[in-house]
Motif scaffolding. Structure first.
Motif, PDB file in Angstrom:
ATOM      1  N   PHE A  68       0.802  -1.220   0.000  1.00 55.39           N
ATOM      2  CA  PHE A  68       0.000   0.000   0.000  1.00 55.39           C
ATOM      3  C   PHE A  68       0.841   1.280   0.000  1.00 55.39           C
ATOM      4  CE2 PHE A  68      -3.188  -2.945   1.925  1.00 55.39           C
ATOM      5  CZ  PHE A  68      -4.170  -2.802   0.953  1.00 55.39           C
ATOM      6  N   ASN A  69       2.164   1.121   0.063  1.00 53.53           N
ATOM      7  CA  ASN A  69       3.071   2.273   0.115  1.00 53.53           C
ATOM      8  C   ASN A  69       2.725   3.178   1.306  1.00 53.53           C
ATOM      9  OD1 ASN A  69       5.275   3.794  -0.687  1.00 53.53           O
ATOM     10  ND2 ASN A  69       4.022   5.129  -1.974  1.00 53.53           N
ATOM     11  N   ILE A  70       2.648   2.535   2.481  1.00 54.40           N
ATOM     12  CA  ILE A  70       2.366   3.245   3.727  1.00 54.40           C
ATOM     13  C   ILE A  70       3.417   2.848   4.760  1.00 54.40           C
ATOM     14  CG2 ILE A  70      -0.118   3.489   3.332  1.00 54.40           C
ATOM     15  CD1 ILE A  70      -0.557   1.028   5.082  1.00 54.40           C
ATOM     16  N   LYS A  71       3.443   3.538   5.865  1.00 49.21           N
ATOM     17  CA  LYS A  71       4.421   3.258   6.920  1.00 49.21           C
ATOM     18  C   LYS A  71       4.061   1.976   7.673  1.00 49.21           C
ATOM     19  CE  LYS A  71       5.643   8.064   7.715  1.00 49.21           C
ATOM     20  NZ  LYS A  71       7.076   8.143   7.583  1.00 49.21           N
ATOM     21  N   GLU A  72       5.100   1.232   8.035  1.00 50.95           N
ATOM     22  CA  GLU A  72       4.896   0.018   8.824  1.00 50.95           C
ATOM     23  C   GLU A  72       4.259   0.334  10.168  1.00 50.95           C
ATOM     24  OE1 GLU A  72       8.013  -3.082   8.984  1.00 50.95           O
ATOM     25  OE2 GLU A  72       8.970  -1.913   7.381  1.00 50.95           O
ATOM     26  N   SER A  73       4.566   1.506  10.710  1.00 50.95           N
ATOM     27  CA  SER A  73       3.984   1.881  12.004  1.00 50.95           C
ATOM     28  C   SER A  73       2.460   1.948  11.909  1.00 50.95           C
ATOM     29  CB  SER A  73       4.563   3.201  12.498  1.00 50.95           C
ATOM     30  OG  SER A  73       4.316   4.237  11.563  1.00 50.95           O
ATOM     31  N   LEU A  74       1.927   2.423  10.779  1.00 52.63           N
ATOM     32  CA  LEU A  74       0.476   2.460  10.591  1.00 52.63           C
ATOM     33  C   LEU A  74      -0.082   1.038  10.530  1.00 52.63           C
ATOM     34  CD1 LEU A  74      -2.229   3.853  10.096  1.00 52.63           C
ATOM     35  CD2 LEU A  74      -1.637   3.938   7.651  1.00 52.63           C
ATOM     36  N   VAL A  75       0.591   0.165   9.825  1.00 52.98           N
ATOM     37  CA  VAL A  75       0.151  -1.232   9.737  1.00 52.98           C
ATOM     38  C   VAL A  75       0.099  -1.848  11.131  1.00 52.98           C
ATOM     39  CG1 VAL A  75       0.692  -3.522   8.821  1.00 52.98           C
ATOM     40  CG2 VAL A  75       1.045  -1.499   7.386  1.00 52.98           C
ATOM     41  N   ASN A  76       1.127  -1.622  11.925  1.00 46.89           N
ATOM     42  CA  ASN A  76       1.155  -2.153  13.287  1.00 46.89           C
ATOM     43  C   ASN A  76       0.042  -1.571  14.151  1.00 46.89           C
ATOM     44  OD1 ASN A  76       3.381  -4.101  13.564  1.00 46.89           O
ATOM     45  ND2 ASN A  76       4.617  -2.385  12.857  1.00 46.89           N
ATOM     46  N   GLU A  77      -0.219  -0.279  14.007  1.00 45.41           N
ATOM     47  CA  GLU A  77      -1.318   0.343  14.757  1.00 45.41           C
ATOM     48  C   GLU A  77      -2.651  -0.288  14.391  1.00 45.41           C
ATOM     49  OE1 GLU A  77      -1.635   4.682  15.044  1.00 45.41           O
ATOM     50  OE2 GLU A  77       0.413   4.743  14.236  1.00 45.41           O
ATOM     51  N   VAL A  78      -2.873  -0.494  13.097  1.00 46.67           N
ATOM     52  CA  VAL A  78      -4.132  -1.080  12.639  1.00 46.67           C
ATOM     53  C   VAL A  78      -4.277  -2.502  13.159  1.00 46.67           C
ATOM     54  CG1 VAL A  78      -5.404  -1.878  10.589  1.00 46.67           C
ATOM     55  CG2 VAL A  78      -4.380   0.412  10.620  1.00 46.67           C
ATOM     56  N   VAL A  79      -3.221  -3.294  13.096  1.00 50.52           N
ATOM     57  CA  VAL A  79      -3.293  -4.672  13.588  1.00 50.52           C
ATOM     58  C   VAL A  79      -3.597  -4.687  15.083  1.00 50.52           C
ATOM     59  CG1 VAL A  79      -1.926  -6.756  14.039  1.00 50.52           C
ATOM     60  CG2 VAL A  79      -1.922  -5.721  11.762  1.00 50.52           C
ATOM     61  N   ASN A  80      -2.934  -3.842  15.835  1.00 48.46           N
ATOM     62  CA  ASN A  80      -3.214  -3.772  17.269  1.00 48.46           C
ATOM     63  C   ASN A  80      -4.661  -3.367  17.531  1.00 48.46           C
ATOM     64  OD1 ASN A  80      -0.644  -4.569  18.029  1.00 48.46           O
ATOM     65  ND2 ASN A  80       0.129  -2.480  18.104  1.00 48.46           N
ATOM     66  N   TYR A  81      -5.165  -2.418  16.760  1.00 52.83           N
ATOM     67  CA  TYR A  81      -6.552  -1.986  16.908  1.00 52.83           C
ATOM     68  C   TYR A  81      -7.502  -3.140  16.566  1.00 52.83           C
ATOM     69  CZ  TYR A  81     -10.621   1.045  16.881  1.00 52.83           C
ATOM     70  OH  TYR A  81     -11.831   1.623  17.172  1.00 52.83           O
ATOM     71  N   CYS A  82      -7.204  -3.849  15.486  1.00 47.43           N
ATOM     72  CA  CYS A  82      -8.037  -4.996  15.095  1.00 47.43           C
ATOM     73  C   CYS A  82      -8.099  -6.025  16.215  1.00 47.43           C
ATOM     74  CB  CYS A  82      -7.494  -5.642  13.824  1.00 47.43           C
ATOM     75  SG  CYS A  82      -7.793  -4.695  12.316  1.00 47.43           S
ATOM     76  N   CYS A  83      -6.999  -6.214  16.913  1.00 42.48           N
ATOM     77  CA  CYS A  83      -6.982  -7.131  18.054  1.00 42.48           C
ATOM     78  C   CYS A  83      -7.816  -6.582  19.209  1.00 42.48           C
ATOM     79  CB  CYS A  83      -5.547  -7.377  18.512  1.00 42.48           C
ATOM     80  SG  CYS A  83      -4.572  -8.311  17.317  1.00 42.48           S
ATOM     81  N   ASN A  84      -7.712  -5.299  19.441  1.00 39.91           N
ATOM     82  CA  ASN A  84      -8.453  -4.685  20.551  1.00 39.91           C
ATOM     83  C   ASN A  84      -9.961  -4.723  20.350  1.00 39.91           C
ATOM     84  OD1 ASN A  84      -6.164  -4.126  22.063  1.00 39.91           O
ATOM     85  ND2 ASN A  84      -5.891  -2.103  21.167  1.00 39.91           N
ATOM     86  N   VAL A  85     -10.423  -4.614  19.098  1.00 40.80           N
ATOM     87  CA  VAL A  85     -11.874  -4.644  18.855  1.00 40.80           C
ATOM     88  C   VAL A  85     -12.395  -6.041  18.545  1.00 40.80           C
ATOM     89  CG1 VAL A  85     -12.008  -2.224  18.141  1.00 40.80           C
ATOM     90  CG2 VAL A  85     -11.731  -4.014  16.399  1.00 40.80           C
ATOM     91  N   GLY A  86     -11.494  -7.031  18.414  1.00 37.87           N
ATOM     92  CA  GLY A  86     -11.919  -8.408  18.207  1.00 37.87           C
ATOM     93  C   GLY A  86     -11.965  -8.893  16.772  1.00 37.87           C
TER      94      GLY A  86
END
Length: 133
Positions: A68-86
């Motif tokens: 997606f040509n985005i920062k890895e930090s954003l990917v990590n934030e999204v994955v963590n959020y996905c875990c937090n919301v289930g």
């Protein structure tokens, strides 16, 4: 010579009401379309490679960010959020560096059964359905 047993899927179904899911709505609200795209990309990789899970590491985060040509930090934030919301299992992400969920495994199981596969590849340590392998 016997062909190896295919773990992943060539296709998978998507629920037509997935955008009505509160978890996905929260993800979109927090991260806009980028969050949904990252989640969807990871779903595709889960079903394509192993079928029911994906190992989460720096290489996986890089693959998503590069696509997606985005920062890895954003990917990590999204994955963590996905875990937090289930959307992904928080426990398996924290304790096993694995992304999966009960919904992912149910869909994988249903597709395997529809294809007539004799083996449903959900490793015991990641199995959220209580299936015997």
């Amino acid at each position: 010579m016997a062909r190896p047993i295919k773990k992943g899927l060539d296709y998978y179904s998507s629920d037509t009401n997935r955008y009505q899911d509160k978890k996905l709505k929260r993800l979109k609200k927090e991260f806009s379309c980028s969050g949904v795209a990252i989640w969807d990309y990871l779903l595709n990789e889960i079903y394509r490679v192993e079928g029911s899970f994906i190992e989460w590491d720096e290489d996986t985060a890089f693959d998503v960010s590069e696509y997606f040509n985005i920062k890895e930090s954003l990917v990590n934030e999204v994955v963590n959020y996905c875990c937090n919301v289930g959307l992904f299992s928080k426990e398996l992400r924290v304790n096993g560096n694995v992304l999966t969920s009960e919904a992912i495994q149910k869909r994988y199981k249903n597709v395997c059964e529809a294809l007539g596969r004799k083996e449903i590849n959900i490793p015991k340590e990641y199995n959220l359905l209580g299936l015997l392998n």
